[in-house]
Design a protein around this motif. Structure first.
Motif, PDB file in Angstrom:
ATOM      1  N   GLU A   1       0.833  -1.199   0.000  1.00 35.05           N
ATOM      2  CA  GLU A   1       0.000   0.000   0.000  1.00 35.05           C
ATOM      3  C   GLU A   1       0.871   1.254   0.000  1.00 35.05           C
ATOM      4  OE1 GLU A   1      -3.339   2.121   2.796  1.00 35.05           O
ATOM      5  OE2 GLU A   1      -3.230  -0.058   2.787  1.00 35.05           O
ATOM      6  N   LEU A   2       1.886   1.265   0.858  1.00 36.01           N
ATOM      7  CA  LEU A   2       2.774   2.424   0.903  1.00 36.01           C
ATOM      8  C   LEU A   2       3.605   2.554  -0.371  1.00 36.01           C
ATOM      9  CD1 LEU A   2       4.041   2.368   4.601  1.00 36.01           C
ATOM     10  CD2 LEU A   2       2.467   3.991   3.555  1.00 36.01           C
TER      11      LEU A   2
ATOM     12  N   ALA B   1       3.112   7.185  -6.370  1.00 39.08           N
ATOM     13  CA  ALA B   1       2.258   8.301  -6.784  1.00 39.08           C
ATOM     14  C   ALA B   1       2.894   9.633  -6.388  1.00 39.08           C
ATOM     15  CB  ALA B   1       0.870   8.167  -6.173  1.00 39.08           C
ATOM     16  N   ILE B   2       3.465   9.683  -5.201  1.00 37.70           N
ATOM     17  CA  ILE B   2       4.116  10.913  -4.730  1.00 37.70           C
ATOM     18  C   ILE B   2       5.297  11.269  -5.626  1.00 37.70           C
ATOM     19  CG2 ILE B   2       5.493  11.898  -2.833  1.00 37.70           C
ATOM     20  CD1 ILE B   2       3.610  10.256  -0.929  1.00 37.70           C
TER      21      ILE B   2
ATOM     22  N   GLN C   1       1.601   4.412  -2.811  1.00 36.55           N
ATOM     23  CA  GLN C   1       1.497   5.822  -2.447  1.00 36.55           C
ATOM     24  C   GLN C   1       2.800   6.557  -2.729  1.00 36.55           C
ATOM     25  OE1 GLN C   1       0.154   5.164   1.564  1.00 36.55           O
ATOM     26  NE2 GLN C   1      -1.966   5.579   1.013  1.00 36.55           N
ATOM     27  N   PHE C   2       3.931   5.933  -2.383  1.00 39.30           N
ATOM     28  CA  PHE C   2       5.214   6.580  -2.647  1.00 39.30           C
ATOM     29  C   PHE C   2       5.462   6.725  -4.147  1.00 39.30           C
ATOM     30  CE2 PHE C   2       6.582   5.060   1.718  1.00 39.30           C
ATOM     31  CZ  PHE C   2       6.467   6.322   2.275  1.00 39.30           C
TER      32      PHE C   2
END
Length: 119
Positions: free
Chosen positions: A73-74, A80-81, A77-78
């Motif tokens: 999950e992270l 995407a960031i 997100q990373f």
């Protein structure tokens, strides 16, 4: 897999002798031999040269595959960031650092209070 085993594997994948790979990287051949046998660990400078020359990351050399990777999950997100503009990435980084510091301070206070109760 250990660092020494990774170095042996990378050298063999490239079809190089210990002498040849040491020369390509700019190391003394005896140093390379010691790294491969686990008798010595490369300095940060040597590790950086090895990684750059072999086109791998220092994390790849030092850590097992899933040892330094965040949960799925992270990771998403990373990823995407990493697509955001630099100024927005900086803001997110500051927020994360603030949250980490806050969490560490809370843990430190809890440990300090628990120790005080035991006394």
């Amino acid at each position: 897999m250990s660092l020494s085993q990774r170095l042996i594997t990378l050298r063999k994948e490239r079809g190089l002798s210990q002498q040849a790979i040491a020369e390509v990287i700019g190391l003394h051949p005896n140093s390379w031999k010691k790294y491969e046998t686990g008798q010595a660990m490369p300095s940060v400078d040597a590790l950086t040269k090895i990684a750059k020359t072999l086109n791998v990351s220092t994390d790849f050399l030092l850590f097992d595959e899933h040892e330094r990777v965040p949960e799925n999950e992270l990771s998403l997100q990373f990823e995407a960031i990493s697509q955001l503009p630099e100024n927005e990435q900086s803001i997110i980084k500051e927020v994360l650092e603030g949250m980490i510091i806050k969490y560490q301070a809370r843990r430190w206070d809890s440990a300090r209070l628990a120790k005080k109760k035991d006394e």
